[in-house]
Design an enzyme around this catalytic site. Structure first.
Site, short mmCIF file in Angstrom:
data_model
loop_
_atom_site.label_atom_id
_atom_site.label_comp_id
_atom_site.label_asym_id
_atom_site.label_seq_id
_atom_site.Cartn_x
_atom_site.Cartn_y
_atom_site.Cartn_z
N GLY A 88 35.07 36.56 39.70
CA GLY A 88 35.91 36.97 38.58
C GLY A 88 37.38 37.00 38.93
O GLY A 88 38.24 36.93 38.06
N GLU A 141 38.46 33.51 38.36
CA GLU A 141 38.40 33.33 36.91
C GLU A 141 39.60 33.99 36.24
O GLU A 141 40.16 33.46 35.29
CB GLU A 141 37.08 33.87 36.37
CG GLU A 141 35.88 33.03 36.77
CD GLU A 141 34.57 33.67 36.40
OE1 GLU A 141 34.34 34.83 36.79
OE2 GLU A 141 33.78 33.02 35.69
N ALA A 157 33.74 40.50 40.14
CA ALA A 157 33.29 41.62 39.32
C ALA A 157 32.82 42.73 40.27
O ALA A 157 32.54 42.48 41.43
CB ALA A 157 32.14 41.17 38.42
N GLU A 214 29.39 33.36 43.26
CA GLU A 214 28.34 34.06 42.52
C GLU A 214 26.95 33.55 42.90
O GLU A 214 25.97 34.29 42.86
CB GLU A 214 28.56 33.90 41.01
CG GLU A 214 29.73 34.66 40.46
CD GLU A 214 31.05 33.91 40.55
OE1 GLU A 214 31.16 32.96 41.35
OE2 GLU A 214 31.98 34.30 39.82
N1 T1G Z 1 31.88 44.53 44.09
C1 T1G Z 1 31.72 45.75 44.65
N2 T1G Z 1 31.89 46.01 45.97
C2 T1G Z 1 32.22 44.97 46.76
C3 T1G Z 1 32.40 43.66 46.25
C4 T1G Z 1 32.22 43.46 44.85
N3 T1G Z 1 32.40 42.27 44.28
N4 T1G Z 1 32.70 42.85 47.30
C5 T1G Z 1 32.73 43.62 48.40
N5 T1G Z 1 32.44 44.88 48.08
C6 T1G Z 1 32.40 46.03 49.00
C7 T1G Z 1 31.33 45.86 50.05
O1 T1G Z 1 30.10 46.33 49.55
C8 T1G Z 1 31.86 46.73 51.17
O2 T1G Z 1 31.60 48.08 50.81
C9 T1G Z 1 33.37 46.54 51.06
O3 T1G Z 1 33.61 46.04 49.73
C10 T1G Z 1 33.90 45.53 52.06
O4 T1G Z 1 33.14 44.34 51.87
C11 T1G Z 1 32.64 37.96 36.73
C12 T1G Z 1 30.04 37.89 37.71
C13 T1G Z 1 35.37 39.93 49.50
C14 T1G Z 1 34.81 38.26 51.28
O5 T1G Z 1 30.46 37.66 45.38
O6 T1G Z 1 32.19 38.12 49.68
O7 T1G Z 1 32.62 38.02 40.02
O8 T1G Z 1 30.14 48.67 52.80
O9 T1G Z 1 32.19 44.34 54.19
O10 T1G Z 1 33.72 41.22 55.30
O11 T1G Z 1 31.94 35.73 36.85
O12 T1G Z 1 33.03 41.41 50.43
O13 T1G Z 1 32.60 49.16 52.83
O14 T1G Z 1 31.07 50.45 51.28
O15 T1G Z 1 32.03 42.29 52.71
O16 T1G Z 1 36.11 41.72 54.52
C15 T1G Z 1 31.63 37.59 42.92
C16 T1G Z 1 31.52 39.44 47.30
C17 T1G Z 1 31.04 38.79 42.26
C18 T1G Z 1 32.38 38.45 46.53
C19 T1G Z 1 35.25 40.66 51.86
N6 T1G Z 1 32.29 37.96 44.16
N7 T1G Z 1 32.25 40.02 48.41
O17 T1G Z 1 34.46 40.55 53.02
O18 T1G Z 1 34.26 43.03 53.64
S1 T1G Z 1 30.20 38.38 40.75
C20 T1G Z 1 31.61 37.99 45.30
C21 T1G Z 1 32.49 39.29 49.54
C22 T1G Z 1 31.46 37.87 39.73
C23 T1G Z 1 32.25 36.86 37.65
C24 T1G Z 1 31.05 37.17 38.49
C25 T1G Z 1 33.16 40.03 50.66
C26 T1G Z 1 34.66 39.71 50.80
P1 T1G Z 1 31.33 49.16 52.01
P2 T1G Z 1 32.80 43.47 53.17
P3 T1G Z 1 34.66 41.61 54.23
#
Ligand code: T1G
Length: 694
Positions: free
Chosen positions: A105, A108, A66, A128
């Site tokens: 997501g 999912e 998400a 998450e």
């Molecule tokens: N939403 C918004 N921005 C995100 C994002 C996200 N989910 N994930 C990363 N970014 C931005 C981050 O802030 C950075 O921005 C840029 O992308 C690069 O990220 C519905 C409710 C995917 C493994 O927890 O683990 O889904 O600093 O530096 O090292 O049930 O990002 O460049 O402006 O980390 O290559 C679940 C979180 C969400 C994954 C990539 N998903 N992200 O790592 O790059 S909740 C997560 C990561 C959800 C559902 C539920 C990592 C990555 P900026 P980065 P990276």
């Protein structure tokens, strides 16, 4: 290719509609993506020439979850459930084509599809929990139905990832695509059509959860394990509850339970804290006056001075990522000892199965010992890690200035000495920088990068990038005694040392700090690191309690006695009646009145001076932003991540409350409690550190 929304296109390849998502940087499920999937599925469903649908992403990864930036804001339609309903109940097969990291997501979304294919390097997870959440779109209900209950618990409560091999074995993906993913997915879709394969729904597959029915022990053991490894965290337990609901309830009721648990966490402080830290870590890399495209210097060879605990740990950090290291000591015995510690650390890691013995040899082959600084003539970066003596450091830097090639970065691992003064010993202050690692250097993730007055911007940019390359979280700080972390730690130490002389014993204070969420309290920490750091027997005159403990041979765990007693070979602190008597005698000698001190006061007096010092650090420009201070404390001192760091926590408590409490202590105990100007300003304006702007 037809544009469905700004971030979603669709094209037909034969009878297969390809919905292509392009929402950089990680194809997060923003409102534009959700709308694009809804409209794309409706268009594909209404087009008789379309026999199957592929959902794929451009850029570096399939949907990574998400859009976390939307959390906490008013939800925008369409919700994810609308898209998922269209996909899962489509009359035509829908295939997810995954690459990169299909997370949260994203996974999912794939699990509501009928089939899933991926590249060989793709990874899959429900992380998450790292945001203080659980999957909120069916992940806790579908994942156990496809990978089994135990694996689902570990993925949801642990937040890890699995690769393609395991995903294929468990049936999470149906085929691995070598080469062009979309073309492969379209070919797979055509196979599904030609073979008339069924529209399988994971929600209807119950064989793997049936196997866990009635086995309450699976969940009891998980709760115990995660309760220990993730003490104080709410989300791991909620993930276990949600997976248990998948086993014991209908799919619909399980979804309801998941939604209830998700909303409780989403509106709680722990998730707010962990989402704050997620973005704070990334913000930390951004330096206002050092643009991201600042040219960097090469770092292909590193020289380390000192093969002690810190130097050895720093050498391991470099070898871990394949950077050759020369490590220098003053004699062969110390050098051999230091290299031996590196080898033993690696062998311990290998014995736990985290690396192979081949890795041990490869990494050790990258660490070469030397007894002369002359061998540093060709290194790109030097990291000095000798003991904290300014004269010695200046002598070393003067020598490095003559030996090292032009442009070599000269770094010091000093934990608080003045980088500008060290730089003054060289003719190249622009190349001098602080690289402050935290013990154990090969474990703790924080790296305080200390910019001197004359440190060049490309040296800063290179050092920050080097920190990330060796898998640290670099935070840029300015020069002052103790930089940011230790300067704030000293405030806590001042007050806890006072409180044990006023009536709060070490074990009471340590319990308050432990219960707050730290791995251990200040006195247990002192016993671990040793009470004799900076103490000299010959000069000690019993003036302080620490002097008297050291004079009595109570140096901490290494002598089985410090603030606590220890059984030989055990690290478990045992309150010591002898130490209690030493404390009482010392307090009596100093005429310090005794009183009962509440746990609340202990917590306030431990944390508020740190927060106030953090505000002063911001005023002085020693830290760029409050969230950098949070990152420093979480990754340098194990501040509990579910409390967001000292400045985030201060905003939760309320700056007005902290300010008023500081004034109360100031009236009672003097100006040591004087609130900083920034704290006073924000408190009086009813604001928080989140509102701080330079
Ligand atoms: N939403 C918004 N921005 C995100 C994002 C996200 N989910 N994930 C990363 N970014 C931005 C981050 O802030 C950075 O921005 C840029 O992308 C690069 O990220 C519905 C409710 C995917 C493994 O927890 O683990 O889904 O600093 O530096 O090292 O049930 O990002 O460049 O402006 O980390 O290559 C679940 C979180 C969400 C994954 C990539 N998903 N992200 O790592 O790059 S909740 C997560 C990561 C959800 C559902 C539920 C990592 C990555 P900026 P980065 P990276």
């Amino acid at each position: 290719m037809a544009k469905i929304t700004e971030v979603v296109d669709m094209e037909k390849q034969g009878g297969v509609a390809v919905i292509m998502i392009n929402n950089p940087p990680v194809n997060a499920l923003s409102v534009g993506v959700r709308k694009g999937m809804v409209d794309g599925m409706k268009a594909a469903g209404g087009d008789d020439s379309v026999k199957a649908v592929v959902i794929a992403c451009g850029g570096r990864t399939f949907i990574a979850g998400a859009d976390i930036t939307e959390f906490g804001k008013a939800p925008q339609e369409p919700g994810l459930d609308v898209a998922f309903d269209l996909i899962e109940n489509s009359a035509k097969p829908v295939i997810a084509a995954m690459h990169g990291t299909a997370l949260g997501g994203g996974l999912e979304t794939a699990m509501v599809c009928h089939y899933r294919v991926s590249t060989p390097s793709a990874k899959f997870g429900q992380p998450e929990v790292n945001l203080g959440l659980i999957p909120g779109a069916g992940g806790t209900q579908r994942l156990p139905r496809i990978v089994g209950v135990q694996k689902a618990i570990d993925l949801c409560a642990g937040g890890g990832q699995i690769g393609v091999e395991e995903a294929l074995k468990e049936g999470l993906i149906d085929e691995m695509i070598e080469g062009d993913l979309v073309a492969g997915a379209v070919a797979f879709a055509k196979k599904v059509i030609a073979e008339g394969r069924p529209l399988r729904k994971i929600r209807d597959r119950n064989e793997k959860i049936e196997a866990a029915k009635g086995k309450a022990e699976i969940f009891a053991e998980a709760r115990k394990a995660y309760g220990k490894s993730k003490r104080g965290f709410e989300a791991p337990q909620a993930n276990i509850d949600a997976v248990e609901a998948a086993v014991n309830q209908s799919f619909e009721d399980g979804i309801k339970k998941e939604r209830e648990l998700f909303m409780k966490l989403m509106t709680g402080s722990q998730s707010a804290a962990q989402r704050h830290v997620f973005f704070a870590e990334r913000e930390c890399a951004k330096i206002p006056d050092v643009p991201a495209d600042t040219p960097q210097l090469p770092v292909n060879k590193v020289g380390i001075i000192g093969a002690g605990t810190m130097g050895g740990g720093i050498a391991m950090n470099c070898a871990n990522v394949g950077i050759p290291v020369k490590i220098m000591e003053v004699n062969q015995q110390l050098l051999d000892k230091g290299l031996g510690v590196c080898r033993r650390n690696y062998e311990n890691t290998a014995s736990r199965g985290r690396i192979t013995m081949d890795d041990v040899e490869k990494r050790m082959s990258l660490i070469k010992g030397t007894l002369t600084l002359d061998d540093f003539a060709d290194v790109d970066m030097v990291i000095e890690a000798v003991y904290e003596n300014m004269d010695l450091k200046k002598e070393i830097f003067a020598k490095l200035d003559k030996i090292c090639k032009p442009g070599a970065i000269l770094g010091s691992n000093t934990s608080g000495l003045n980088i500008n003064e060290i730089a003054s010993a060289t003719s190249r202050p622009e190349s001098v920088i602080g690289l402050h690692f935290f013990s154990p250097a090969n474990v703790m993730r924080l790296l305080e990068v200390v910019r001197g007055e004359k440190t060049a911007k490309n040296v800063i940019a290179t050092s920050m990038a080097f920190g990330r390359r060796i898998q640290k979280i670099p935070a840029l700080v300015g020069v002052c005694q103790g930089f940011v972390g230790n300067r704030m730690l000293r405030q806590r130490g001042r007050e806890t040392q006072k409180m044990i002389l006023e009536g709060a014993l070490p074990q009471q204070i340590d319990k308050v700090i432990f219960d707050f969420g730290f791995a251990m309290g200040p006195f247990a920490m002192s016993d671990l690191s040793g009470l004799d750091i900076g103490w000299k027997r010959g000069e000690s005159k019993g003036e302080t309690l620490r002097d008297r403990l050291c004079e009595a041979g109570r140096l901490g765990q290494k002598t089985n006695a410090g603030y606590y007693d220890y059984q030989p070979g055990s690290r478990t602190p045992i309150p010591s009646p002898l130490v209690e008597k030493m404390i009482k005698d010392y307090a009596a000698e100093k005429n310090i009145p005794q009183r009962a001190i509440t746990d609340d006061e202990i917590l306030e007096k431990s944390l508020y001076p740190m927060i106030n010092e953090g505000a002063q650090i911001l005023e002085e420009g020693i830290a760029i932003r409050p969230s950098d201070i949070d990152v420093i404390w979480i990754y340098g001192y194990n501040w509990p991540i579910y409390r967001g760091g000292p400045m985030f926590y201060a905003d939760l408590v309320g700056l007005k409350k902290i300010y008023d409490k500081m004034l109360e202590f100031q009236a009672r105990e003097g100006d040591i409690w004087k609130p900083s100007a920034l704290l006073e300003k924000l408190a009086k304006e009813g604001k928080g550190f989140k509102d701080f702007r330079r």
